[in-house]
Motif scaffolding. Structure first.
Motif, PDB file in Angstrom:
ATOM      1  N   PHE A 129      15.650 -45.988  88.557  1.00 51.82           N
ATOM      2  CA  PHE A 129      17.571 -46.983  89.037  1.00 51.82           C
ATOM      3  C   PHE A 129      16.763 -48.068  89.627  1.00 51.82           C
ATOM      4  O   PHE A 129      17.684 -49.022  89.160  1.00 51.82           O
ATOM      5  CB  PHE A 129      17.955 -45.985  89.938  1.00 51.82           C
ATOM      6  N   GLY A 130      15.129 -48.283  90.294  1.00 53.32           N
ATOM      7  CA  GLY A 130      15.354 -49.613  90.176  1.00 53.32           C
ATOM      8  C   GLY A 130      15.324 -49.989  91.674  1.00 53.32           C
ATOM      9  O   GLY A 130      15.121 -50.708  92.329  1.00 53.32           O
ATOM     10  N   ALA A 131      16.382 -49.461  92.157  1.00 50.56           N
ATOM     11  CA  ALA A 131      16.645 -49.202  93.812  1.00 50.56           C
ATOM     12  C   ALA A 131      16.798 -47.840  94.236  1.00 50.56           C
ATOM     13  O   ALA A 131      17.526 -46.980  93.763  1.00 50.56           O
ATOM     14  CB  ALA A 131      18.572 -49.908  93.080  1.00 50.56           C
ATOM     15  N   GLY A 132      16.814 -47.410  95.985  1.00 48.23           N
ATOM     16  CA  GLY A 132      17.168 -46.858  96.585  1.00 48.23           C
ATOM     17  C   GLY A 132      19.103 -46.122  96.423  1.00 48.23           C
ATOM     18  O   GLY A 132      18.432 -45.194  96.990  1.00 48.23           O
ATOM     19  N   GLY A 133      19.543 -46.996  96.395  1.00 48.59           N
ATOM     20  CA  GLY A 133      20.763 -47.127  96.338  1.00 48.59           C
ATOM     21  C   GLY A 133      21.893 -47.464  95.792  1.00 48.59           C
ATOM     22  O   GLY A 133      21.685 -48.649  95.116  1.00 48.59           O
ATOM     23  N   HIS A 134      23.314 -47.191  94.942  1.00 46.74           N
ATOM     24  CA  HIS A 134      23.826 -47.172  94.464  1.00 46.74           C
ATOM     25  C   HIS A 134      25.129 -46.408  94.062  1.00 46.74           C
ATOM     26  O   HIS A 134      25.134 -45.186  94.584  1.00 46.74           O
ATOM     27  CB  HIS A 134      23.390 -47.126  92.878  1.00 46.74           C
ATOM     28  N   LYS A 135      25.860 -47.229  94.168  1.00 47.77           N
ATOM     29  CA  LYS A 135      27.887 -46.468  93.890  1.00 47.77           C
ATOM     30  C   LYS A 135      28.181 -46.973  92.766  1.00 47.77           C
ATOM     31  O   LYS A 135      28.534 -47.038  92.002  1.00 47.77           O
ATOM     32  CB  LYS A 135      29.134 -47.685  94.719  1.00 47.77           C
ATOM     33  N   GLY A 136      27.962 -45.526  92.194  1.00 46.81           N
ATOM     34  CA  GLY A 136      28.539 -45.130  90.855  1.00 46.81           C
ATOM     35  C   GLY A 136      29.975 -44.883  91.017  1.00 46.81           C
ATOM     36  O   GLY A 136      30.872 -45.501  91.390  1.00 46.81           O
ATOM     37  N   ASN A 137      30.530 -44.623  89.560  1.00 50.62           N
ATOM     38  CA  ASN A 137      32.216 -44.069  89.069  1.00 50.62           C
ATOM     39  C   ASN A 137      32.190 -42.806  89.164  1.00 50.62           C
ATOM     40  O   ASN A 137      33.527 -42.268  89.141  1.00 50.62           O
ATOM     41  CB  ASN A 137      32.394 -45.151  88.286  1.00 50.62           C
ATOM     42  N   ALA A 186      23.188 -36.692  82.207  1.00 56.76           N
ATOM     43  CA  ALA A 186      24.365 -35.992  81.721  1.00 56.76           C
ATOM     44  C   ALA A 186      25.987 -37.095  81.502  1.00 56.76           C
ATOM     45  O   ALA A 186      26.682 -36.086  81.593  1.00 56.76           O
ATOM     46  CB  ALA A 186      25.380 -34.891  82.691  1.00 56.76           C
ATOM     47  N   GLY A 187      26.094 -38.250  82.345  1.00 56.86           N
ATOM     48  CA  GLY A 187      26.988 -38.835  81.729  1.00 56.86           C
ATOM     49  C   GLY A 187      27.812 -38.937  83.431  1.00 56.86           C
ATOM     50  O   GLY A 187      29.225 -39.299  83.237  1.00 56.86           O
ATOM     51  N   LYS A 188      27.664 -38.630  84.639  1.00 52.88           N
ATOM     52  CA  LYS A 188      28.692 -38.607  85.647  1.00 52.88           C
ATOM     53  C   LYS A 188      28.620 -39.291  86.227  1.00 52.88           C
ATOM     54  O   LYS A 188      28.923 -39.735  87.496  1.00 52.88           O
ATOM     55  CB  LYS A 188      28.304 -37.303  86.765  1.00 52.88           C
ATOM     56  N   ASN A 189      27.292 -40.811  86.236  1.00 49.84           N
ATOM     57  CA  ASN A 189      27.110 -41.516  86.982  1.00 49.84           C
ATOM     58  C   ASN A 189      27.432 -41.097  88.612  1.00 49.84           C
ATOM     59  O   ASN A 189      28.099 -42.116  88.675  1.00 49.84           O
ATOM     60  CB  ASN A 189      28.106 -43.216  86.726  1.00 49.84           C
ATOM     61  N   PRO A 190      26.114 -41.065  89.104  1.00 48.59           N
ATOM     62  CA  PRO A 190      26.339 -40.544  90.633  1.00 48.59           C
ATOM     63  C   PRO A 190      26.101 -42.004  91.177  1.00 48.59           C
ATOM     64  O   PRO A 190      25.841 -42.594  90.925  1.00 48.59           O
ATOM     65  CB  PRO A 190      25.394 -39.826  90.645  1.00 48.59           C
ATOM     66  N   SER A 191      27.169 -41.655  92.717  1.00 46.67           N
ATOM     67  CA  SER A 191      26.891 -42.015  93.737  1.00 46.67           C
ATOM     68  C   SER A 191      25.005 -41.988  94.229  1.00 46.67           C
ATOM     69  O   SER A 191      25.261 -40.437  94.481  1.00 46.67           O
ATOM     70  CB  SER A 191      27.235 -42.622  94.609  1.00 46.67           C
ATOM     71  N   PHE A 192      24.201 -42.755  94.428  1.00 47.21           N
ATOM     72  CA  PHE A 192      22.996 -41.914  95.985  1.00 47.21           C
ATOM     73  C   PHE A 192      22.137 -42.980  97.088  1.00 47.21           C
ATOM     74  O   PHE A 192      22.867 -44.278  96.280  1.00 47.21           O
ATOM     75  CB  PHE A 192      21.850 -41.455  94.708  1.00 47.21           C
ATOM     76  N   LEU A 193      22.066 -42.501  97.988  1.00 49.12           N
ATOM     77  CA  LEU A 193      20.965 -42.684  98.815  1.00 49.12           C
ATOM     78  C   LEU A 193      20.171 -42.443  98.847  1.00 49.12           C
ATOM     79  O   LEU A 193      19.752 -41.304  99.422  1.00 49.12           O
ATOM     80  CB  LEU A 193      21.925 -43.368 100.229  1.00 49.12           C
TER      81      LEU A 193
END
Length: 481
Positions: free
Chosen positions: A161-169, A146-153
């Motif tokens: 995503f290719g990773a279990g963690g990401h810091k979105g904006n 939906a274009g919300k660029n979430p962060s996740f762990l």
């Protein structure tokens, strides 16, 4: 030089931030967080003794420095470094003892996340005994679609995503909320640190017998989680699970029940399964996911309900989000296909998860012989607590191999699972069942039985001594002779 202001508030350029050293960096959440923080400009490294794919190769691909084995000299020379202590680290660990003796600053991973990020974000915490990783991965993907660029762990590797963690904006964090304890110095469940605005409770069963004496103690931890949700937040709960419903009684926040039964405010209806996916109706829409089985439908329904609450349209969910979800590594993942034999890798270790995964595989691979290869490795399945439940779960396969109990010398005979008894019980149920002590013995024995068209599913929450690749290599060699 150590900054005078707390490092989690100081910000500034990467060179001004403290170095982070992770003890237990190959844990799924620890490794994901380490890679995410390095991507954000932090100086990151760590140590572990259980170094095996996919986390070891993932960290290597991200350039995260990794020490194999725990030694005091692995610790950063910078006295201002922050030590992140994984929940598998215990007193007696040589690096931990050096941290305590040198009075280094140390934090748990949940503390680090809370202080760095979660105090200023909308946090969606996915909890429950089963399905946390898949549900959290799907929810993060729905927000991303939906274009919300979430962060996740997330305690796994989502394929999207290719990773279990990401810091979105964006302002949203999706967290896999584990009920296991936080660290050796903090025995509270990890999810109690996550400042939840929205909580999803998939299901609650007895697990983690090494730290919880009974189901009631697990439910108490979930009750505490529910009590942390603000009145402006929301709790989504499995409407068909009495254990989950019970912990939501007296919730300060609104509770929405999702499920198949009459108690559901958001019902799941008209479910159909196919070899390539599942269809169901909810919120007035026909939805389809590329995952097969009831457990995955429940996971998807919870993620959809939370995503809609978070502002994602049903159109986006139906047309872009669900169809584009690619699953999670080691959750029913096809590892290899050799000579007509399919090898599937799965993280399942609780009897319910094993049972539901086998049901899912029956739908994905109809009319094919299904073998289950199980390593009793988790702190609960190594114990006798599931002595009766494991044969019931594993009988969904046509043939079964059990390995010996991992680290069995750590448990007295009276408390330890007896895999030979599990095999005997399965044979009485009419199943082909065998005990072999390790991966090499299982590979050699299975090679004499397997046929083209068979499906082999490996159940382990660890490396299982590389049995996936051992079977792949052995089958290739057998096919070339």
């Amino acid at each position: 030089m150590i900054r005078s202001t707390p490092f989690w508030l100081a910000g500034g350029p990467p060179e001004g931030r403290a170095r982070l050293h992770f003890l237990g960096i190959c844990g799924t959440a620890m490794g994901a967080a380490a890679a995410m923080l390095q991507e954000e400009g932090w100086r990151v490294g760590g140590s572990d003794e259980s170094v095996y794919p996919p986390l070891s190769t993932f960290l290597a691909s991200r350039g995260v420095p990794l020490h194999e084995g725990y030694r005091p000299e692995n610790l950063p020379k910078d006295p201002g470094a922050i030590i992140i202590v994984g929940n598998a680290i215990r007193r007696g660990n040589p690096e931990l003892e050096a941290v305590l003796e040198e009075k280094r600053l140390y934090l748990s991973l949940p503390e680090l996340l809370k202080l760095l990020f979660l105090w200023k974000s909308r946090n969606f915490v996915v909890a429950g005994t089963h399905g946390k990783t898949t549900t959290a991965s799907l929810l993060a993907w729905l927000f991303a679609a939906a274009g919300k660029n979430p962060s996740f762990l997330i305690g796994g590797l989502p394929e999207n995503f290719g990773a279990g963690g990401h810091k979105g904006n964006g302002d949203i964090w999706v967290l896999e909320g584990d009920e296991y304890d936080t660290a050796f110095f903090d025995k509270r469940s990890k999810f109690l640190h996550y400042l939840p605005e929205v909580v999803l409770i998939n299901n609650i069963e007895f697990d983690h017998a090494d730290i919880f004496p009974d189901l009631a103690s697990i439910q108490l931890s979930f009750r505490r989680l529910v009590q942390l949700v603000p009145r402006t937040g929301r709790v989504f709960v499995n409407a068909d699970d009495p254990n989950s419903l019970a912990v939501c009684e007296g919730s300060p926040a609104p509770v929405t029940r999702v499920g198949f039964g009459k108690k559901a405010e958001i019902p799941i209806r008209v479910v159909r399964y196919f070899e390539e996916g599942s269809e169901f109706e909810m919120l007035g829409r026909r939805l389809r996911i590329p995952l097969v089985g009831e457990l995955y439908v429940r996971n998807a329904a919870m993620a959809v309900a939370a995503a809609v609450h978070g502002g994602v349209s049903l159109d986006t969910i139906a047309e872009k989000g669900l169809p584009g979800f690619r699953g999670v590594r080691r959750r029913g993942e096809v590892h290899a296909e050799v000579g007509g034999v399919t090898i599937v890798d799965d993280f399942g270790h609780h009897p319910t998860a094993i049972r539901e995964t086998l049901r899912s595989l029956r739908l994905r691979f109809p009319d094919r012989r299904l073998w289950a290869i199980f390593e009793p490795r988790s702190n609960t399945t190594r114990r006798a607590v599931f002595q009766q439940a494991l044969p019931e779960a594993l009988q969904g396969a046509d043939g079964i191999f059990l390995a010996d109990v991992a680290r069995k010398d750590q448990l007295p005979d009276s408390d330890r699972l007896d895999p030979r008894r599990v095999v005997e019980d399965l044979r009485r149920k009419g199943r082909l069942a065998f005990f072999e002590p390790d991966a090499d013995a299982i590979t050699a024995h299975l090679l004499t039985l397997v046929k083209s068209g068979d499906v082999l599913v490996i159940f382990s929450n660890g490396g299982f001594d590389g049995i996936q690749e051992k079977l792949t290599t052995a089958l290739r060699q057998a096919g070339s002779t």
